[in-house]
Design an enzyme around this catalytic site. Structure first.
Site, mmCIF file in Angstrom:
data_model
loop_
_atom_site.group_PDB
_atom_site.id
_atom_site.type_symbol
_atom_site.label_atom_id
_atom_site.label_comp_id
_atom_site.label_asym_id
_atom_site.label_seq_id
_atom_site.Cartn_x
_atom_site.Cartn_y
_atom_site.Cartn_z
ATOM 1 N N ARG A 109 0.835 -1.196 0.000
ATOM 2 C CA ARG A 109 0.000 0.000 0.000
ATOM 3 C C ARG A 109 0.876 1.255 0.000
ATOM 4 O O ARG A 109 2.015 1.244 0.455
ATOM 5 C CB ARG A 109 -0.901 0.017 1.246
ATOM 6 C CG ARG A 109 -2.103 -0.923 1.161
ATOM 7 C CD ARG A 109 -2.976 -0.834 2.405
ATOM 8 N NE ARG A 109 -2.293 -1.299 3.583
ATOM 9 C CZ ARG A 109 -1.728 -0.523 4.488
ATOM 10 N NH1 ARG A 109 -1.786 0.794 4.389
ATOM 11 N NH2 ARG A 109 -1.109 -1.043 5.531
ATOM 12 N N TYR A 169 -1.750 -3.452 -6.808
ATOM 13 C CA TYR A 169 -1.471 -4.258 -5.624
ATOM 14 C C TYR A 169 -2.517 -4.159 -4.518
ATOM 15 O O TYR A 169 -2.917 -3.049 -4.125
ATOM 16 C CB TYR A 169 -0.109 -3.854 -5.030
ATOM 17 C CG TYR A 169 0.348 -4.852 -4.006
ATOM 18 C CD1 TYR A 169 1.003 -6.015 -4.405
ATOM 19 C CD2 TYR A 169 0.065 -4.682 -2.672
ATOM 20 C CE1 TYR A 169 1.372 -6.968 -3.492
ATOM 21 C CE2 TYR A 169 0.433 -5.631 -1.736
ATOM 22 C CZ TYR A 169 1.094 -6.771 -2.152
ATOM 23 O OH TYR A 169 1.457 -7.722 -1.231
ATOM 24 N N LYS A 186 -9.696 -2.405 1.708
ATOM 25 C CA LYS A 186 -9.438 -1.271 2.577
ATOM 26 C C LYS A 186 -10.214 -0.018 2.128
ATOM 27 O O LYS A 186 -10.722 0.742 2.945
ATOM 28 C CB LYS A 186 -7.932 -0.986 2.666
ATOM 29 C CG LYS A 186 -7.127 -2.133 3.309
ATOM 30 C CD LYS A 186 -7.744 -2.557 4.580
ATOM 31 C CE LYS A 186 -7.047 -3.551 5.479
ATOM 32 N NZ LYS A 186 -5.845 -4.212 5.240
ATOM 33 N N HIS A 221 -10.537 -2.377 11.509
ATOM 34 C CA HIS A 221 -9.447 -3.232 11.008
ATOM 35 C C HIS A 221 -9.213 -4.348 12.036
ATOM 36 O O HIS A 221 -8.218 -4.336 12.764
ATOM 37 C CB HIS A 221 -8.188 -2.366 10.835
ATOM 38 C CG HIS A 221 -7.070 -3.021 10.090
ATOM 39 N ND1 HIS A 221 -5.757 -2.596 10.202
ATOM 40 C CD2 HIS A 221 -7.047 -4.052 9.217
ATOM 41 C CE1 HIS A 221 -4.981 -3.333 9.426
ATOM 42 N NE2 HIS A 221 -5.730 -4.224 8.814
ATOM 43 N N SER A 264 -1.295 -3.488 10.347
ATOM 44 C CA SER A 264 -0.939 -4.390 9.256
ATOM 45 C C SER A 264 0.317 -5.186 9.601
ATOM 46 O O SER A 264 1.280 -4.638 10.135
ATOM 47 C CB SER A 264 -0.700 -3.575 7.988
ATOM 48 O OG SER A 264 -1.871 -2.850 7.680
ATOM 49 N N CYS A 318 0.765 -7.394 11.883
ATOM 50 C CA CYS A 318 1.006 -7.518 13.319
ATOM 51 C C CYS A 318 0.239 -8.678 13.941
ATOM 52 O O CYS A 318 0.011 -8.700 15.159
ATOM 53 C CB CYS A 318 0.684 -6.216 14.034
ATOM 54 S SG CYS A 318 1.875 -4.919 13.643
ATOM 55 N N ASP A 358 -9.352 -9.769 9.003
ATOM 56 C CA ASP A 358 -8.798 -8.439 8.712
ATOM 57 C C ASP A 358 -9.771 -7.290 8.991
ATOM 58 O O ASP A 358 -9.346 -6.229 9.410
ATOM 59 C CB ASP A 358 -8.354 -8.379 7.240
ATOM 60 C CG ASP A 358 -7.392 -7.219 6.954
ATOM 61 O OD1 ASP A 358 -6.398 -7.065 7.692
ATOM 62 O OD2 ASP A 358 -7.643 -6.457 5.999
ATOM 63 N N ARG A 398 2.050 -12.222 -0.504
ATOM 64 C CA ARG A 398 0.713 -12.520 0.014
ATOM 65 C C ARG A 398 0.117 -13.765 -0.627
ATOM 66 O O ARG A 398 0.470 -14.140 -1.737
ATOM 67 C CB ARG A 398 -0.228 -11.337 -0.287
ATOM 68 C CG ARG A 398 0.168 -10.027 0.389
ATOM 69 C CD ARG A 398 -0.543 -9.829 1.698
ATOM 70 N NE ARG A 398 0.022 -8.744 2.499
ATOM 71 C CZ ARG A 398 -0.537 -8.324 3.639
ATOM 72 N NH1 ARG A 398 -1.644 -8.874 4.091
ATOM 73 N NH2 ARG A 398 0.030 -7.353 4.336
HETATM 74 P P1 GTP Z 1 -2.291 -7.692 7.465
HETATM 75 O O1 GTP Z 1 -2.829 -8.728 6.542
HETATM 76 O O2 GTP Z 1 -1.221 -6.861 6.852
HETATM 77 O O3 GTP Z 1 -3.360 -6.841 8.061
HETATM 78 O O4 GTP Z 1 -1.482 -8.473 8.639
HETATM 79 P P2 GTP Z 1 -1.956 -9.322 9.911
HETATM 80 O O5 GTP Z 1 -2.226 -8.413 11.056
HETATM 81 O O6 GTP Z 1 -3.011 -10.293 9.544
HETATM 82 O O7 GTP Z 1 -0.598 -10.114 10.308
HETATM 83 P P3 GTP Z 1 -0.210 -11.664 10.151
HETATM 84 O O8 GTP Z 1 -1.027 -12.559 11.035
HETATM 85 O O9 GTP Z 1 -0.187 -12.007 8.721
HETATM 86 O O10 GTP Z 1 1.279 -11.633 10.738
HETATM 87 C C1 GTP Z 1 2.274 -10.795 10.216
HETATM 88 C C2 GTP Z 1 3.638 -11.280 10.620
HETATM 89 O O11 GTP Z 1 3.747 -11.327 12.038
HETATM 90 C C3 GTP Z 1 3.935 -12.690 10.098
HETATM 91 O O12 GTP Z 1 5.256 -12.750 9.609
HETATM 92 C C4 GTP Z 1 3.771 -13.558 11.322
HETATM 93 O O13 GTP Z 1 4.570 -14.701 11.252
HETATM 94 C C5 GTP Z 1 4.145 -12.617 12.475
HETATM 95 N N1 GTP Z 1 3.391 -12.940 13.720
HETATM 96 C C6 GTP Z 1 2.062 -13.172 13.812
HETATM 97 N N2 GTP Z 1 1.693 -13.464 15.089
HETATM 98 C C7 GTP Z 1 2.819 -13.399 15.831
HETATM 99 C C8 GTP Z 1 3.096 -13.597 17.230
HETATM 100 O O14 GTP Z 1 2.216 -13.890 18.049
HETATM 101 N N3 GTP Z 1 4.396 -13.425 17.629
HETATM 102 C C9 GTP Z 1 5.381 -13.096 16.743
HETATM 103 N N4 GTP Z 1 6.620 -12.949 17.218
HETATM 104 N N5 GTP Z 1 5.165 -12.920 15.418
HETATM 105 C C10 GTP Z 1 3.904 -13.057 14.961
HETATM 106 C C1 SPV Z 2 -2.938 -4.507 5.276
HETATM 107 O O1 SPV Z 2 -1.968 -3.880 4.823
HETATM 108 O O2 SPV Z 2 -3.467 -4.242 6.388
HETATM 109 C C2 SPV Z 2 -3.496 -5.655 4.516
HETATM 110 C C3 SPV Z 2 -3.028 -5.860 3.144
HETATM 111 O O3 SPV Z 2 -4.360 -6.353 5.016
HETATM 112 S S1 SPV Z 2 -3.769 -4.778 1.994
HETATM 113 O O4 SPV Z 2 -4.860 -5.467 1.351
HETATM 114 O O5 SPV Z 2 -2.730 -4.426 1.006
HETATM 115 O O6 SPV Z 2 -4.258 -3.599 2.683
HETATM 116 MN MN MN Z 3 -4.901 -5.609 7.151
#
Ligand code: GTP
Ligand code: SPV
Ligand code: MN
Length: 590
Positions: free
Chosen positions: A80, A208, A217, A237, A259, A261, A286, A375
């Site tokens: 983004r 993207y 979003k 979110h 994002s 996290c 999400d 992704r």
């Molecule tokens: P968006 O799709 O961008 O909104 O991201 P999201 O909030 O869904 O994050 P996601 O669950 O995909 O995790 C993002 C990164 O953080 C990945 O590389 C995970 O492996 C890492 N991660 C997720 N949960 C944990 C956790 O509890 N501890 C740690 N250390 N890393 C984590």
């Molecule tokens: C984020 O960035 O929080 C995502 C991926 O979930 S996107 O669809 O690019 O916003």
């Molecule tokens: Mn997101």
């Protein structure tokens, strides 16, 4: 046979307002053809075949990854672009200091110039879609016009797209208009514009994720947050997860983390073996749309139908559900491939990359093999932990709301807000280190209130007031928590194992909601004492748990000062209640 005749109508004849708009856009953009999306599986297969033929998609090893394809985006178009994302309201004050703003007329003029003739030699696709279950009164519809077949494929997975959505639009009349063109993918000619007062979106120059899949979003957060404010609900979110305890009680929790996290991971968490009897059900990963119900509780639907998830880090140890889920019928974007054409990414226990995400022979000197923001796009139905209530028209009742961020220090593992009002301050104060999900420096701590900094379609001051108003309408409001899975020790190692072990923290929250778990009060809220958390079978370094549950008064006095400074930016639009709550915290810190 009225219904049979009805289904035979071409899509272009179902809704006059949609057709009129398509015709206007066709005149402006000059496509060589127009294709209306029915949303059938045959259509998706046909589109995939076309993209394979043109080379835009590549099949992955069909023995190990049946039905999976790889898409490589332009190297300058991998995340983004917050600096090119605008909220275009008549008054700049309404967009607020949290958004880039442009005058709507100026923005339309700029975008018209970019869109003029931009689809020559291209096909214009019309994607009617519904965010939320098709039969849900809480769902909202939109139409995306795009010249990217990759966007179409993604939208077919991520939303309820096609004829049933257009039929609903024809019945209801209203819909969000999203116009998208990849243009020349020139970052200098790239803008993501939102017109909340017109319920419309114009996006140019990126193909993207959040820049281009306009249902996600742009619609479900930026435009929907505006609609939600005027209609009395919240567009957030947040993941939504159901937790069934060994007692057989199921509670739903919604969590806002910025994002990359941990939302997708928490939404499909696998309970550790040392916590037998727990079951986890994913409703969403999400976005959550939250509505005050007649019973005084807060109810949530997931407006999406699929996951657009971060690939790196996914493996059988961290997230076996996700690992299994993406082994078939999955669209991969910007991952590496092995010599035998399997997708590969950092964090996998085996295999090695032959080609990196740009298709070059892998060389560690070029950085990671898979892009850190690579992704997967996959249907929610592929998720082994998909909730049987994910399609419920009225949603699921929420017992707890959780805010969180990625912070190496300051924020403890978990704390509980004193009440809803204090919880709104806790959400407004979230700070987190930036990630690869957006273009820019990674690892810089910034304020990201409610994980909505990039996504709130209006002034945060008004948004926090709206949160307070919604809370005041709830006779049985959810409790509000803050978590931080990302605290580090002096060597930079994570103090908390995270992933499945996060269930221990969620279990404490649910026990609090049931009035069964203890806590100790602190200036920032209620924290579990080490004995209040179930640590059976948990292997923590000595002293780690104590460190994770400590509130350092000196660090927090500085934090409160920074929060005060941040909130002051919102001037007269800042609700006084937030300053009162901050004052209470400050006073208790001494
Ligand atoms: P968006 O799709 O961008 O909104 O991201 P999201 O909030 O869904 O994050 P996601 O669950 O995909 O995790 C993002 C990164 O953080 C990945 O590389 C995970 O492996 C890492 N991660 C997720 N949960 C944990 C956790 O509890 N501890 C740690 N250390 N890393 C984590
Ligand atoms: C984020 O960035 O929080 C995502 C991926 O979930 S996107 O669809 O690019 O916003
Ligand atoms: Mn997101």
């Amino acid at each position: 046979m009225a219904t049979a005749a009805h289904t035979l109508l071409p899509l272009s004849q179902l809704s006059r307002p949609v057709t009129q708009w398509v015709n206007q856009v066709r005149e402006l953009t000059q496509p060589r053809a127009v294709r209306w999306c029915e949303g059938t599986e045959a259509e998706a297969r046909e589109l995939t075949a076309e993209l394979l033929k043109s080379g835009e998609l590549k099949n992955l090893n069909p023995e190990f990854f049946p039905g999976c394809q790889l898409y490589r985006s332009a190297p300058s178009d991998v995340a983004r672009v917050e600096h090119l994302t605008y909220i275009c309201t008549r008054s700049q004050e309404d967009a607020g200091p949290n958004n880039h703003w442009m005058d709507p007329q100026a923005a339309h003029a700029k975008m018209r110039d970019l869109f003029r003739g931009c689809m020559r030699e291209r096909t214009l696709y019309v994607i009617p879609y519904c965010m939320g279950p098709l039969d849900s009164p809480l769902a909202r519809c939109g139409v995306e016009i795009t010249d990217s077949p990759y966007v179409v494929l993604n939208m077919l997975i991520m939303t309820r797209a096609g004829r049933p959505a257009l039929e609903r639009i024809a019945r209801e009349g209203g819909f969000v208009r999203g116009l998208h063109s990849t243009g020349e993918l020139d970052p200098e000619r790239r803008f993501i514009m939102h017109f909340p007062e017109e319920l419309s979106i114009e996006s140019f120059g990126s193909g993207y994720g959040g820049n281009a899949l306009l249902g996600k979003k742009c619609h479900a957060l930026r435009i929907a947050s505006w609609q939600a404010r005027s209609e009395g609900w919240l567009a957030e979110h947040m993941l939504i997860v159901g937790l069934e305890s060994p007692r057989g009680e199921t509670h739903y929790v919604a969590c806002a983390f910025p994002s990359a996290c941990g939302k997708t991971n928490l939404a499909m968490l696998i309970p550790p073996e040392s916590l037998p009897g727990w079951r986890v059900y994913t409703v969403g990963d999400d976005i959550a749309w939250l509505h005050p119900g007649e019973d005084g509780r807060l109810w949530a639907i997931n407006p999406e139908a699929g996951y657009f998830g971060v690939v790196p880090g996914t493996n059988p140890q961290t997230n076996r559900n996700a690992y299994e889920m993406i082994r078939r019928d999955t669209l991969f974007t910007n991952v590496a491939v092995t010599a035998d054409n399997q997708p590969w990414w950092e964090g996998l226990p085996s295999g090695k990359p032959a080609l990196d995400w740009q298709g070059r022979p892998y060389d560690p000197a070029n950085g990671p093999a898979a892009h850190p923001n690579s992704r997967f796009t996959v249907s929610a139905r592929r998720n082994p932990s998909w909730s049987p209530h994910a399609e419920d028209a009225r949603g699921v009742p929420i017992s707890a709301l959780v805010f969180g961020g990625r912070r190496r220090e300051v924020a403890p593992l978990v704390y509980e807000a004193r009440d809803w009002r204090h919880g709104v301050l806790v959400g407004a104060s979230v700070a987190s280190e930036t990630t690869a999900a957006a273009v820019g420096q990674v690892g810089v701590t910034r304020r990201d209130p409610m994980a909505m900094q990039p996504f709130c379609g209006y002034n945060f001051g008004d948004y926090w007031q709206h949160w307070l108003n919604v809370g005041a309408r709830l006779a049985r409001p959810p409790r509000i928590y803050h978590v931080n899975w990302f605290r580090r020790d002096a060597q930079g190692k994570f103090l908390w194992p995270g992933y499945g072990e996060n269930l221990r923290v969620l279990a404490w929250m649910l026990e609090r909601c049931a009035g069964r778990a203890g806590a100790s009060a602190s200036a920032i809220g209620n924290l579990p004492r080490p004995k209040d958390l179930n640590t059976h079978g948990l292997n923590l370094a000595p002293g780690a748990l104590e460190a994770l549950l400590t509130v350092d008064p000196a660090l927090w006095r500085r934090e409160v000062g920074e929060i005060r400074e941040y909130l002051a930016k919102f001037g007269a639009r800042l609700p006084a209640a937030l300053l009162e709550e901050l004052g209470k915290t400050e006073q208790q810190l001494g």
